[in-house]
Design a protein around this motif. Structure first.
Motif, PDB file in Angstrom:
ATOM      1  N   THR A  51      -4.222  -1.725  -8.711  1.00 43.32           N
ATOM      2  CA  THR A  51      -4.642  -2.957  -8.154  1.00 43.32           C
ATOM      3  C   THR A  51      -4.697  -3.049  -6.524  1.00 43.32           C
ATOM      4  O   THR A  51      -5.291  -3.840  -5.984  1.00 43.32           O
ATOM      5  CB  THR A  51      -3.816  -4.397  -8.640  1.00 43.32           C
ATOM      6  OG1 THR A  51      -2.679  -4.162  -8.129  1.00 43.32           O
ATOM      7  CG2 THR A  51      -4.062  -4.541  -9.955  1.00 43.32           C
ATOM      8  N   GLY A  52      -3.923  -2.052  -6.048  1.00 49.09           N
ATOM      9  CA  GLY A  52      -3.961  -1.875  -4.515  1.00 49.09           C
ATOM     10  C   GLY A  52      -2.546  -2.679  -4.117  1.00 49.09           C
ATOM     11  O   GLY A  52      -1.653  -2.327  -3.124  1.00 49.09           O
ATOM     12  N   PHE A  53      -2.572  -4.058  -4.747  1.00 51.30           N
ATOM     13  CA  PHE A  53      -1.285  -4.849  -4.263  1.00 51.30           C
ATOM     14  C   PHE A  53      -0.047  -4.126  -4.852  1.00 51.30           C
ATOM     15  O   PHE A  53      -0.135  -3.356  -6.021  1.00 51.30           O
ATOM     16  CB  PHE A  53      -1.290  -6.229  -4.859  1.00 51.30           C
ATOM     17  CG  PHE A  53      -2.853  -6.832  -4.359  1.00 51.30           C
ATOM     18  CD1 PHE A  53      -3.310  -6.724  -2.900  1.00 51.30           C
ATOM     19  CD2 PHE A  53      -3.605  -7.544  -5.142  1.00 51.30           C
ATOM     20  CE1 PHE A  53      -4.189  -7.326  -2.580  1.00 51.30           C
ATOM     21  CE2 PHE A  53      -4.680  -8.322  -4.728  1.00 51.30           C
ATOM     22  CZ  PHE A  53      -5.309  -7.888  -3.364  1.00 51.30           C
ATOM     23  N   ILE A  54       1.129  -4.398  -4.434  1.00 49.05           N
ATOM     24  CA  ILE A  54       2.454  -4.418  -5.067  1.00 49.05           C
ATOM     25  C   ILE A  54       2.445  -5.148  -6.580  1.00 49.05           C
ATOM     26  O   ILE A  54       2.179  -6.486  -6.633  1.00 49.05           O
ATOM     27  CB  ILE A  54       3.469  -4.800  -4.242  1.00 49.05           C
ATOM     28  CG1 ILE A  54       3.979  -4.243  -2.838  1.00 49.05           C
ATOM     29  CG2 ILE A  54       4.819  -4.739  -5.025  1.00 49.05           C
ATOM     30  CD1 ILE A  54       4.685  -4.546  -2.012  1.00 49.05           C
ATOM     31  N   ASP A  55       2.521  -4.051  -7.437  1.00 49.60           N
ATOM     32  CA  ASP A  55       2.288  -4.690  -8.993  1.00 49.60           C
ATOM     33  C   ASP A  55       3.682  -4.461  -9.668  1.00 49.60           C
ATOM     34  O   ASP A  55       3.775  -3.682 -10.621  1.00 49.60           O
ATOM     35  CB  ASP A  55       1.105  -4.109  -9.509  1.00 49.60           C
ATOM     36  CG  ASP A  55       0.646  -4.710 -10.717  1.00 49.60           C
ATOM     37  OD1 ASP A  55       1.149  -5.721 -11.243  1.00 49.60           O
ATOM     38  OD2 ASP A  55      -0.266  -4.207 -11.427  1.00 49.60           O
TER      39      ASP A  55
END
Length: 232
Positions: free
Chosen positions: A130-134
């Motif tokens: 997702t690109g974000f810290i997941d």
């Protein structure tokens, strides 16, 4: 002939198992924070005055005087706020930005300068899909490899995966061109939110030079995310 054919099949299966096993082990090591360098996209969506944005929305960044430090502080704040399962807890992160005061290649080594030793590393670069810290209470999403090393990522070549983060502003401030160098468009060194200044953009959902930068720029009154990377 049958014996030779059987031997070839055995060699193929053994090689396949070794390759998939190595990849699995590598991704497991990455997920546990043992290997590679992590990139993530900030959930924060910011105008071009990164110094003011950091001071206004991140209390831990309130005493800073330079935009490069402010951008790093935003990256670090999001990393520090990640859940306890985040594999890179406690490590340093830097914003992937060019300015007249700092070369991106120096900056991600923790050096605020335009001159430093060439950045050479064999560390794989990876991120969450997702690109974000997941990461959540039960663990993190499986990481994906983005590039074999930072040299490939900066050059915009051999990028293995894209980061498809869900945001109306699916772009990041970088101040970079497609060759991994400064474009000279940096929102007046990331201190302006005026439309009369522009900042170059990266698109991490690309798998070419557009990942970090290219010909695209926008007015500094508009918003974009930051691209953050673990310090080398």
């Amino acid at each position: 002939m049958q014996h030779i054919f059987s031997s070839l099949i055995w060699i193929f299966l053994f090689g396949l198992q070794a390759c998939t096993g190595n990849l699995y082990n590598q991704l497991s090591d990455i997920a546990e924070g043992k290997d590679g360098k992590l990139i993530f996209v900030t959930k924060s969506n910011l105008n071009g005055n990164l110094l003011a944005e950091a001071q206004n929305f991140f209390p831990q960044c309130s005493g800073l005087s330079f935009s490069e430090q402010a951008a790093d502080c935003i990256c670090q704040a999001e990393a520090d706020a990640a859940g306890s399962s985040f594999p890179k807890k406690g490590l340093k992160f830097h914003a992937m930005l060019f300015s007249t005061a700092a070369d991106l290649r120096c900056k991600i080594q923790g050096i605020d300068s335009t001159v430093c030793d060439p950045l050479q590393s064999d560390d794989m670069i990876y991120g969450f899909p997702t690109g974000f810290i997941d990461c959540g209470p039960d663990g993190c999403a499986t990481p994906v490899p983005l590039a074999k090393n930072i040299q490939d990522l900066l050059a915009g070549k051999n990028i293995l995966h894209s980061l498809t983060f869900d945001s109306p502003d699916n772009r990041v401030w970088t101040g970079a061109n497609g060759n991994g160098n400064s474009s000279g468009q940096n929102c007046n060194d990331w201190t302006s939110n005026q439309a009369t200044f522009t900042g170059s953009l990266g698109f991490p959902w690309h798998t070419n030079a557009g990942f970090l930068g290219g010909t695209d720029a926008q007015g500094c009154d508009l918003s974009a995310h930051l691209l953050c990377i673990e310090e080398f």
